[in-house]
Design an enzyme around this catalytic site. Structure first.
Site, PDB file in Angstrom:
ATOM      1  N   HIS A  53       0.873  -1.181   0.000  1.00 39.55           N
ATOM      2  CA  HIS A  53       0.000   0.000   0.000  1.00 39.55           C
ATOM      3  C   HIS A  53       0.910   1.230   0.000  1.00 39.55           C
ATOM      4  O   HIS A  53       1.523   1.560   1.015  1.00 39.55           O
ATOM      5  CB  HIS A  53      -0.905  -0.020   1.229  1.00 39.55           C
ATOM      6  CG  HIS A  53      -1.819  -1.205   1.245  1.00 39.55           C
ATOM      7  ND1 HIS A  53      -2.217  -1.845   2.392  1.00 39.55           N
ATOM      8  CD2 HIS A  53      -2.397  -1.874   0.210  1.00 39.55           C
ATOM      9  CE1 HIS A  53      -3.017  -2.859   2.077  1.00 39.55           C
ATOM     10  NE2 HIS A  53      -3.134  -2.899   0.755  1.00 39.55           N
ATOM     11  N   GLU A  96       1.437   4.122   2.598  1.00 42.29           N
ATOM     12  CA  GLU A  96       1.940   3.783   3.932  1.00 42.29           C
ATOM     13  C   GLU A  96       3.468   3.921   3.932  1.00 42.29           C
ATOM     14  O   GLU A  96       4.222   2.955   4.017  1.00 42.29           O
ATOM     15  CB  GLU A  96       1.452   2.384   4.306  1.00 42.29           C
ATOM     16  CG  GLU A  96      -0.075   2.358   4.420  1.00 42.29           C
ATOM     17  CD  GLU A  96      -0.692   0.967   4.346  1.00 42.29           C
ATOM     18  OE1 GLU A  96      -1.934   0.889   4.195  1.00 42.29           O
ATOM     19  OE2 GLU A  96       0.035  -0.029   4.428  1.00 42.29           O
ATOM     20  N   HIS A 112       3.275  -2.458   6.973  1.00 44.57           N
ATOM     21  CA  HIS A 112       2.164  -1.555   6.625  1.00 44.57           C
ATOM     22  C   HIS A 112       2.034  -0.406   7.617  1.00 44.57           C
ATOM     23  O   HIS A 112       2.693  -0.380   8.650  1.00 44.57           O
ATOM     24  CB  HIS A 112       0.842  -2.338   6.658  1.00 44.57           C
ATOM     25  CG  HIS A 112       0.655  -3.289   5.530  1.00 44.57           C
ATOM     26  ND1 HIS A 112      -0.176  -3.048   4.474  1.00 44.57           N
ATOM     27  CD2 HIS A 112       1.208  -4.500   5.305  1.00 44.57           C
ATOM     28  CE1 HIS A 112      -0.141  -4.073   3.636  1.00 44.57           C
ATOM     29  NE2 HIS A 112       0.700  -4.976   4.117  1.00 44.57           N
ATOM     30  N   GLU A 140       1.785  -3.562  11.482  1.00 37.19           N
ATOM     31  CA  GLU A 140       1.074  -2.301  11.255  1.00 37.19           C
ATOM     32  C   GLU A 140       1.641  -1.232  12.175  1.00 37.19           C
ATOM     33  O   GLU A 140       1.748  -1.422  13.381  1.00 37.19           O
ATOM     34  CB  GLU A 140      -0.431  -2.465  11.561  1.00 37.19           C
ATOM     35  CG  GLU A 140      -1.149  -3.446  10.650  1.00 37.19           C
ATOM     36  CD  GLU A 140      -1.494  -2.875   9.279  1.00 37.19           C
ATOM     37  OE1 GLU A 140      -1.324  -1.652   9.084  1.00 37.19           O
ATOM     38  OE2 GLU A 140      -1.927  -3.657   8.403  1.00 37.19           O
TER      39      GLU A 140
END
Ligand SMILES: [Zn+2]
Length: 373
Positions: A165, A168, A257, A333
Site C-alpha cells: 500500500h 503507507e 504496513h 502495522e
C-alpha cells in the site's frame, strides 16, 4: 507573491479547489487511478511566508478510512528533511491544517514521504556494502523495477517486504532501518546474517508510490488482495515476488504496513488458515510477546480481530505465505498518528521511530530464529 499549491512531483497528491487568501485554501485529495480509494496527500504550499494559513481538505469524509482523521495531525517540513506535526482538526468531513510558513515553501503530507529517488539512493547505498547483492525480481505495470536486496548466509529463509500500500510510507522508512541494522556490522547483524538468508523488497508498489496513491498500483489493484492468484495484467509486482518466494521457500515473513486509524503498533497473524498448526501459532505468540518486551512502542493488546477457523483470506500475503510454506508470517502495522502508550508530542509516529522499530523487530527475530524450522 501569490499563494499557490502544487502536487506535480514524486508522490504528490492534491487537487486545488480554491485559493482566496491564506485563510481560504480549499483542496481535495485525488482518488487512486482506476479506484475509489484515497487518503494520502502530499503537496507544496508557496508564497505564504509569515502568513497564518488555514488549509481545508474538503473531501476527507469520503476517504478510505474516515476514522483516520480523528486525533490526526498533518506532517510539515520546510527543508524536506525533518518533518514535524502541525495543528490539525477534523469536523464534518473537512480536515483543517493550520500553518504559518517560515519561508517561501512548505511541504505538507499525510506522513513523512519516502520518494522513489530516496528508494534508488537506498538500493545504491546498501547495495555497495559487503556481502550484499541486489537484483530485480520483475517490473511494475509501468515498468519500474521491483528491487530485492539479499544478504546473509544462514539456513533460515527470511522475507521482509513493504509498501504494498504505497501511501503507507512508514513501511519504507522501516525497510531503511532494517537494511541499516543488517549491514551495520554489529553483533545483531553478524548473528542474524549467520542464522538467516534475507530477501528484502523495500517497495512492492513503486507505481503507486510515484503517483501518490494510498492503496493501489497503476491499474487500481490492491496488491494485498492478489496473493492467491496474481496476474501479469493486474499485479505483476506480486506475481514476480511470489515466484521468487517459491524458489527460495519462506521460514519467516514480515509484510510492513501503516494503519490509518489505530494509534498503536501491532502485528496481524494468520489465524484461520486451513492448515494452521499449534507450532505456527506458538511461534506467532512468542514473536509478538518478545517484540513487546523489547520495544516500548509495540503492544499485543490492540489489533485486528483474528479470522475464525478456516475463514482466513488467502488473497492476503501473510495468510497465503503461512498456508503455502507453513511459515511464521506476520503483518506489521504502524500508526499514521502516534503510539498511545508512548506518545511524542512534536513528531508523533515518525521515520526515526519506524527505523528503531525495524531494529527491534530484528532483535525479536534473533530470539526465535532457532525454532523457525
Ligand atoms: Zn496497508
Amino acid at each position: 507573491m501569490t499563494i499557490a499549491v502544487s502536487a506535480a512531483f514524486d508522490s504528490g497528491n492534491i487537487d486545488v479547489l480554491r485559493i482566496a487568501g491564506p485563510g481560504a485554501i480549499e483542496l481535495a485529495i485525488r482518488k487512486d487511478a482506476h479506484s475509489e480509494f484515497y487518503q494520502w496527500f502530499h503537496f507544496r504550499l508557496t508564497g505564504a511566508r509569515g502568513q497564518a494559513c488555514a488549509i481545508r481538505i474538503t473531501n476527507c469524509g469520503g476517504s478510505a478510512y474516515p476514522g483516520g482523521w480523528t486525533d490526526y495531525r498533518a506532517v510539515v517540513s520546510d527543508d524536506r528533511q525533518s518533518w514535524t506535526r502541525a495543528p490539525t482538526s477534523y469536523e464534518d468531513g473537512v480536515l483543517t491544517i493550520r500553518v504559518t510558513p517560515r519561508g517561501d515553501s512548505l511541504w505538507i503530507a499525510y506522513f513523512a514521504p519516502y520518494s522513489m529517488e530516496r528508494h534508488h539512493d537506498l538500493i545504491a547505498r546498501i547495495g555497495q556494502r559487503e556481502g550484499v547483492t541486489t537484483d530485480v525480481l520483475g517490473t511494475s505495470i509501468e515498468g519500474q523495477p521491483i528491487d530485492r536486496v539479499r544478504l546473509g548466509t544462514g539456513p533460515r529463509i527470511v522475507w521482509l517486504y513493504g509498501r504494498q500500500h504505497p501511501g503507507e510510507s512508514m513501511a519504507e522508512w522501516w525497510m531503511e532501518g532494517a537494511l541499516e541494522a543488517l549491514t551495520s556490522g554489529d553483533d545483531l547483524s553478524v548473528a542474524l546474517r549467520k542464522a538467516c538468508s534475507f530477501h528484502i523488497v523495500p517497495n512492492m508498489n513503486p507505481d503507486g508510490s510515484c503517483r501518490g496513491h494510498l492503496r493501489t498500483n497503476a491499474v487500481g489493484t490492491n496488491l494485498n488482495r492478489e496473493w492467491a492468484a496474481p496476474s501479469a495484467e493486474r499485479s505483476p509486482e506480486v506475481l514476480c515476488t511470489l515466484a521468487a518466494m517459491d524458489a527460495t521457500g519462506v521460514d519467516f515473513a514480515m509484510d510492513v504496513h501503516g494503519d490509518e486509524a489505530l494509534p498503536h503498533n501491532f502485528i496481524a497473524g494468520f489465524e484461520g488458515i486451513p492448515s494452521i498448526t499449534d507450532r505456527q501459532m506458538g511461534l506467532l505468540t512468542e514473536y509478538k510477546e518478545t517484540l513487546a518486551r523489547l520495544s516500548p512502542d509495540f503492544q499485543t493488546r490492540i489489533g485486528y480481530p483474528a479470522s475464525a477457523p478456516g475463514k482466513a483470506n488467502l488473497t492476503m500475503s501473510t495468510n497465503q505465505l503461512a498456508e503455502r510454506f507453513g511459515s511464521l508470517a506476520t503483518t506489521l502495522e504502524m500508526p499514521f498518528k502516534d503510539v498511545a502508550e508512548n506518545p511524542d508530542a512534536q513528531a508523533g509516529w515518525s521515520p526515526e521511530r519506524s527505523k528503531v522499530l525495524a531494529r527491534d523487530c530484528l532483535r525479536a527475530l534473533l530470539e526465535v530464529v532457532e525454532r523457525l524450522r
